[in-house]
Design a protein around this motif. Sequence first.
Motif, short mmCIF file in Angstrom:
data_model
loop_
_atom_site.label_atom_id
_atom_site.label_comp_id
_atom_site.label_asym_id
_atom_site.label_seq_id
_atom_site.Cartn_x
_atom_site.Cartn_y
_atom_site.Cartn_z
N GLN A 1 0.67 -1.21 -0.03
CA GLN A 1 -0.01 0.10 0.05
C GLN A 1 0.82 1.28 -0.03
O GLN A 1 0.36 2.23 -0.11
CB GLN A 1 -1.21 0.12 1.46
CG GLN A 1 -0.29 0.35 2.68
CD GLN A 1 0.38 -0.98 3.26
OE1 GLN A 1 0.35 -2.12 2.66
NE2 GLN A 1 0.86 -0.91 4.39
N ASP A 2 2.22 1.19 0.40
CA ASP A 2 3.03 2.24 0.45
C ASP A 2 3.67 2.57 -1.01
O ASP A 2 4.58 3.66 -0.99
CB ASP A 2 4.17 2.12 1.56
CG ASP A 2 3.42 2.07 2.98
OD1 ASP A 2 2.13 3.03 2.98
OD2 ASP A 2 3.93 1.35 3.83
N PHE A 3 3.48 1.66 -2.00
CA PHE A 3 3.91 2.01 -3.15
C PHE A 3 3.00 2.89 -3.81
O PHE A 3 1.86 3.02 -3.70
CB PHE A 3 4.22 0.84 -4.04
CG PHE A 3 5.41 -0.17 -3.70
CD1 PHE A 3 6.71 0.01 -4.29
CD2 PHE A 3 5.37 -0.86 -2.74
CE1 PHE A 3 7.54 -0.89 -4.21
CE2 PHE A 3 6.62 -1.57 -2.31
CZ PHE A 3 7.49 -1.61 -2.89
N GLU A 4 3.27 3.49 -4.89
CA GLU A 4 2.57 4.36 -5.83
C GLU A 4 1.82 3.44 -6.87
O GLU A 4 2.36 2.22 -6.85
CB GLU A 4 3.21 5.23 -6.95
CG GLU A 4 3.60 6.46 -6.50
CD GLU A 4 4.15 7.35 -7.44
OE1 GLU A 4 4.10 8.83 -7.36
OE2 GLU A 4 4.67 7.02 -8.45
N PRO A 5 0.43 3.55 -6.85
CA PRO A 5 -0.35 2.23 -7.81
C PRO A 5 0.32 1.87 -8.82
O PRO A 5 0.54 0.65 -9.21
CB PRO A 5 -1.61 3.10 -7.80
CG PRO A 5 -1.85 3.98 -6.66
CD PRO A 5 -0.32 4.53 -6.45
N SER B 1 3.60 2.15 -10.14
CA SER B 1 4.86 1.37 -10.11
C SER B 1 4.66 -0.03 -9.12
O SER B 1 5.19 -1.04 -9.51
CB SER B 1 5.86 2.13 -9.24
OG SER B 1 5.45 2.68 -7.94
N ARG B 2 3.58 -0.04 -8.22
CA ARG B 2 3.08 -1.22 -7.48
C ARG B 2 2.67 -2.49 -8.24
O ARG B 2 3.21 -3.41 -8.40
CB ARG B 2 2.31 -1.08 -6.58
CG ARG B 2 1.76 -2.36 -5.72
CD ARG B 2 0.46 -2.25 -4.87
NE ARG B 2 -0.42 -1.75 -5.55
CZ ARG B 2 -1.55 -0.74 -5.55
NH1 ARG B 2 -1.44 -0.16 -4.30
NH2 ARG B 2 -2.44 -0.57 -6.15
N ASP B 3 1.76 -2.05 -9.44
CA ASP B 3 1.08 -2.84 -10.23
C ASP B 3 2.24 -3.52 -11.55
O ASP B 3 2.28 -4.66 -11.78
CB ASP B 3 0.06 -2.27 -10.89
CG ASP B 3 -1.23 -1.99 -10.13
OD1 ASP B 3 -1.07 -2.40 -9.01
OD2 ASP B 3 -2.14 -1.32 -10.53
N ARG B 4 3.09 -2.53 -11.82
CA ARG B 4 4.11 -3.05 -12.70
C ARG B 4 5.21 -4.13 -11.92
O ARG B 4 5.68 -4.93 -12.67
CB ARG B 4 4.93 -1.75 -13.23
CG ARG B 4 4.03 -1.25 -14.41
CD ARG B 4 5.14 0.11 -15.10
NE ARG B 4 5.40 1.11 -14.25
CZ ARG B 4 4.57 2.21 -14.16
NH1 ARG B 4 3.88 2.54 -14.98
NH2 ARG B 4 5.52 3.30 -13.34
#
Length: 472
Positions: free
Chosen positions: A334-338, A340-343
């Motif tokens: 949850q602390d990643f940007e959405p 970049s997290r998804d990639r």
Amino acid sequence: MSAAQPWFEADAATIAAAVHGGTASATVVVQSALDRIAATDGRVNAFTAVTGERALQRAAALDALPAEARAALPLAGVPVAVKNLFDVAGLPTLAGSKIEREAPPATNDALLLRRLEAAGAVLVGALNMDEYAYGFTTENSHEGPTRNPHDLSRIAGGSSGGSGAAVAAGQVPITLGSDTNGSIRVPASLCGVYGLKPTFGRLPRTGSYPFVSSLDHLGPFARSVRDLALAYDAMQGPEDGAPGDPGCAQRPVEPVIGTLPQGIAGLRIGVLGGWFARNALPEAQAAVARVAEALGATRTVELPLVEAGRAAAFLISNAEGAALHLPDLRRRAQDFEPLSRDRFLAGALLPAAWVMRAQRVRRRYAEAVAAVMQDFDLLLAPATPCSATPIGTEWLELDGRRQPLRPSFGALTQPISCIGLPVCAVPVWGAHAALPVGVQLIAAPWREDLALRAAAALEATGITQAPVALLP
């Protein structure tokens, strides 16, 4: 220029000459840079930290040196700033993230920063970027978007957006960024400055936060080719002692500053067509045509396997990046940007066989391009498909299709960086254009000198230029 005047329009070579000659002190120049940052960065948002106290102490130490000692420093008194994935002693190395804010401060500066300061430069701060260098727009949700100084409603590019914007805004004459899939060349193109991505392995990455170790490059931005060369020469050379970067080539310093006046006589220069023409809008195609005419380049060539090479770079970036961040993806996604997290999550799910195949494709592609480059000293291509788009734009009409904007901004740079070729991005302003678009000057490995010679020739004739933005 007197010591009482602002220095934000001066290039690094002019500043160093004034400090050498005693017509300005390093303290005056550095204070002018700090004043410019204070006056403009509320609108541009290039900086995530300003190291004012450190900068003024460093400037005072330079001013206290004997005149002959200052004269030996090629960057004496020149303010610089670095993308916040470079270690800066006393600051956490953010890499554009929320998670790394909790990391302990760095205890030492990154090696390239130490080399710049050994040449007389003065660090004034750290710069905004896409989270973990995974992006092309610097619309960072943790720090806010960096805005293009030439039009504050538009993106600065990424992932080194703060680095490009700080130079374009006149906040500093030289910055450092990183380029994995285009992250120096894209901001240079959109912000209208010069950027150099050296050959993979040319500059040591010790003290920088990685994204994809097999693809990461570090390099400078500047508003003049001479400044780019001064910074590049100051950072060259293998590491002393135990290497901190296993990817660094143990190659001696090969200065380029003295080669700039040699021009383009005798150079074989081609224009990349095919993929590089289809994925560029008319304004970018026009910029390449203008540069080609100025350099006498009349031959068009297509790179074989270019689409396969770009696809391989995507897979390798996904997989290596995900492996680096997997513990945090498991514990605190949850602390990643959405985005970049998804990639990264997608990369973590890639089959190992796909990644191995991507490396094999990358190798075949590199061999095919090397064969093409036996007939050329330089190749020309757009750096971005178009000029800077409005902040928040999600789609781009490109090659007859509606495509996601963020990856599209790497369509023309990614096929070059994945095989480690050196590139100088130069800014071109079309007739009556409000915004620039960059052109890549691509050379064979270790021939940064040829790309910079061509860039200097273009600058001398006014084909390329990097003015300080007229901020409202």
